[in-house]
Design an enzyme around this catalytic site. Structure first.
Site, short mmCIF file in Angstrom:
data_model
loop_
_atom_site.label_atom_id
_atom_site.label_comp_id
_atom_site.label_asym_id
_atom_site.label_seq_id
_atom_site.Cartn_x
_atom_site.Cartn_y
_atom_site.Cartn_z
N GLU A 107 -45.56 -23.39 1.23
CA GLU A 107 -46.13 -24.50 1.86
C GLU A 107 -45.63 -25.88 1.58
O GLU A 107 -45.01 -26.27 0.53
CB GLU A 107 -47.64 -24.52 1.31
CG GLU A 107 -48.56 -23.44 1.67
CD GLU A 107 -50.02 -23.74 1.45
OE1 GLU A 107 -50.31 -24.84 1.17
OE2 GLU A 107 -50.84 -22.73 1.50
N CYS A 127 -44.97 -18.98 -8.14
CA CYS A 127 -44.98 -19.72 -9.39
C CYS A 127 -45.10 -18.86 -10.62
O CYS A 127 -46.04 -17.96 -10.46
CB CYS A 127 -46.06 -21.07 -9.40
SG CYS A 127 -45.78 -21.92 -10.94
N CYS A 131 -50.97 -20.91 -14.16
CA CYS A 131 -52.10 -21.74 -14.57
C CYS A 131 -53.36 -21.33 -14.30
O CYS A 131 -53.26 -20.91 -13.28
CB CYS A 131 -51.72 -23.05 -14.19
SG CYS A 131 -49.98 -24.09 -14.73
N CYS A 134 -54.84 -22.61 -10.94
CA CYS A 134 -54.03 -22.95 -9.99
C CYS A 134 -54.03 -21.62 -8.98
O CYS A 134 -53.67 -20.65 -9.35
CB CYS A 134 -52.72 -23.42 -10.39
SG CYS A 134 -51.54 -23.78 -9.18
N CYS A 346 -54.25 -30.56 -4.69
CA CYS A 346 -53.52 -30.08 -5.77
C CYS A 346 -54.21 -28.90 -6.47
O CYS A 346 -55.39 -28.99 -6.75
CB CYS A 346 -53.54 -31.19 -6.77
SG CYS A 346 -52.61 -31.02 -8.41
#
Length: 356
Positions: A107, A127, A131, A134, A346
C-alpha cells in the site's frame, strides 16, 4: 519473534535479483549501463530524464531511443509496479494497492492538502513488529522492499494526482530500519533524482537496537519519528512485542545520540488508546521521559481496526493529555489521521481491499 538485534536480519531479508531494475539508479549509473549496451554516453541522461521526469514504465516508451535498440531491450525492467486497486476517501486521500513483479501487494497513500501532496510509503511487504493496534502487523511479514519498489510508490502517486509530491513519510507497511540500506538508498534517489528535499522526508521507526545510531551516520537531513506509544516499559512491551528486546531507556539514549550527531530533533509518535495509555499519570511519565530532550510529540488518536477492540479516546481526553504535556514544557501536536473511511489512516494499512 523476529530477531532484530544485528545486521544479519537485514541482509537475510534484502531482496536479491539477477537483474537490477533501472529505477533507483543515478544518472551516472544509468550512463554506465547504456554504455555497456553499446549506446553513446548521452543516452544515460536521456534515460534518467524519461524514468524520473516522464515516468517511463519501459524502454519502449522512450521514443528518443532508436527503435531497433528499444526492441532488443524489451525484457529490461524499469521497475514500475501496477495499480491493483485505488480508493478515494471523502477527504480526497487516495489509497493505492500496488502489485509488485512477484505478485505481492503493498500500500501507498496520497494525502493532498491545499499546498502540498504527501505520500505515505511502505518499506516492507507486511511487518514483523506485530504492534497490537496495527493492521499491518496482524498480516505477518513477507520481505523487504527493494529501492526501486519504494521509489516507484512516490512516482505512482505523483502521476495519479498529476501534482508534484512535496513530502514523504515512511509510515506505511513495514519497519523502515529493518530495511535500512534500501530505505537510505531510496531517500537519496528521491532527493537527488526526483528533487524532493530531505527535510521534507520523515523516517518512522518503532526502534531497532543500534539502527538509529547507524542512521545518524548517513548524515541525512530527514526527520526521525520514533513510535513510542507508551510512557513506561511494561506498557510499551504490551503494545509492541519487540520492545521486550529494547528497553525504553536504551531507546531514548540512542535517540539522544541521534540528536547529538545530526543536530536534528526527534519526533515521538504516541497513539492514544482510551483507558490504556491516555491517563494523566501517563502524560506525567511521558513528560519526565522527555525532559531536556530536543524533541516534538505527535499525539495520534487511535484509528480502529477489526482485529482488536481498542477505542479512540474522547476529544476531551485528548485535549487533557495535550494540556498536561504543554504544561510540562513538551512541544506537542495532535494529529488526526487522514483517509480513515478507506482504511488508509495510520495503523490501518494492509494489503487487501478491506474497507474499500
Amino acid at each position: 519473534m523476529v530477531s532484530t538485534t544485528n545486521d544479519s536480519l537485514e541482509g537475510a531479508l534484502t531482496t536479491q535479483s539477477t537483474h537490477r531494475p533501472l529505477l533507483g539508479m543515478t544518472q551516472a549509473e544509468l550512463t554506465d549501463w547504456v554504455q555497456t549496451q553499446g549506446q553513446p554516453t548521452y543516452r544515460g541522461k536521456q534515460l534518467h530524464q524519461w524514468i524520473y521526469g516522464k515516468g517511463a514504465r519501459s524502454l519502449a516508451d522512450i521514443t528518443v531511443f532508436p527503435k531497433t535498440w528499444r526492441q532488443t531491450m524489451e525484457q529490461v525492467s524499469v521497475g514500475r509496479s501496477e495499480i491493483h486497486h485505488r480508493s478515494i476517501a471523502p477527504d480526497q486521500t487516495v489509497k493505492f494497492l500496488l502489485r509488485l513483479d512477484d505478485g505481492h501487494i503493498i500500500e501507498a497513500v496520497g494525502i493532498p492538502t491545499e499546498k502540498r501532496l504527501t505520500v505515505c510509503v511502505s518499506s516492507q511487504v507486511g511487518c514483523p513488529m506485530a504492534c497490537d493496534f496495527c493492521a499491518t502487523g496482524k498480516g505477518g511479514f513477507i520481505r523487504n522492499l527493494a529501492t526501486h519498489e519504494i521509489v516507484d510508490q512516490v512516482l505512482t502517486v505523483q502521476e495519479d494526482f498529476a501534482q508534484r509530491v512535496s513530502n514523504i513519510v515512511f509510515m506505511g507497511m513495514g519497519e523502515p530500519l529493518i530495511n535500512a540500506h534500501n530505505v537510505v538508498q531510496a531517500v537519496k534517489c528521491l532527493n537527488q533524482d526526483i528533487g524532493i528535499g530531505q527535510r521534507s522526508i520523515t523516517i518512522s521507526t518503532v526502534g531497532i537496537p543500534g539502527q538509529i545510531r547507524r542512521l545518524a551516520q548517513h548524515n541525512l537531513q530527514v526527520t526521525l519519528a520514533v513510535s513510542l506509544h507508551a510512557s513506561n516499559q511494561p506498557l510499551r512491551t504490551q503494545l509492541i512485542p519487540s520492545a521486550q528486546q529494547y528497553p525504553l531507556k536504551d531507546l531514548l539514549d540512542e535517540c539522544r545520540e541521534y540528536v547529538a550527531i545530526t543536530g536534528r530533533r526527534v519526533t515521538f509518535e504516541y497513539v492514544l488508546l482510551a483507558g490504556l495509555n491516555d491517563c494523566e499519570d501517563h502524560a506525567v511519565e511521558l513528560s519526565q521521559l522527555l525532559r531536556g530532550f530536543q524533541s516534538h510529540v505527535n499525539l495520534i488518536p487511535y484509528n480502529p481496526i477489526d482485529e482488536v477492540d481498542y477505542q479512540r479516546p474522547s476529544r476531551q481526553r485528548v485535549n487533557q493529555f495535550t494540556d498536561s504535556l504543554k504544561a510540562a514544557g513538551v512541544a506537542v501536536t495532535v494529529r488526526y489521521s487522514r483517509g480513515l473511511e478507506k482504511d488508509a489512516a495510520c495503523g490501518q494499512l494492509r494489503a487487501s481491499k478491506v474497507g474499500d
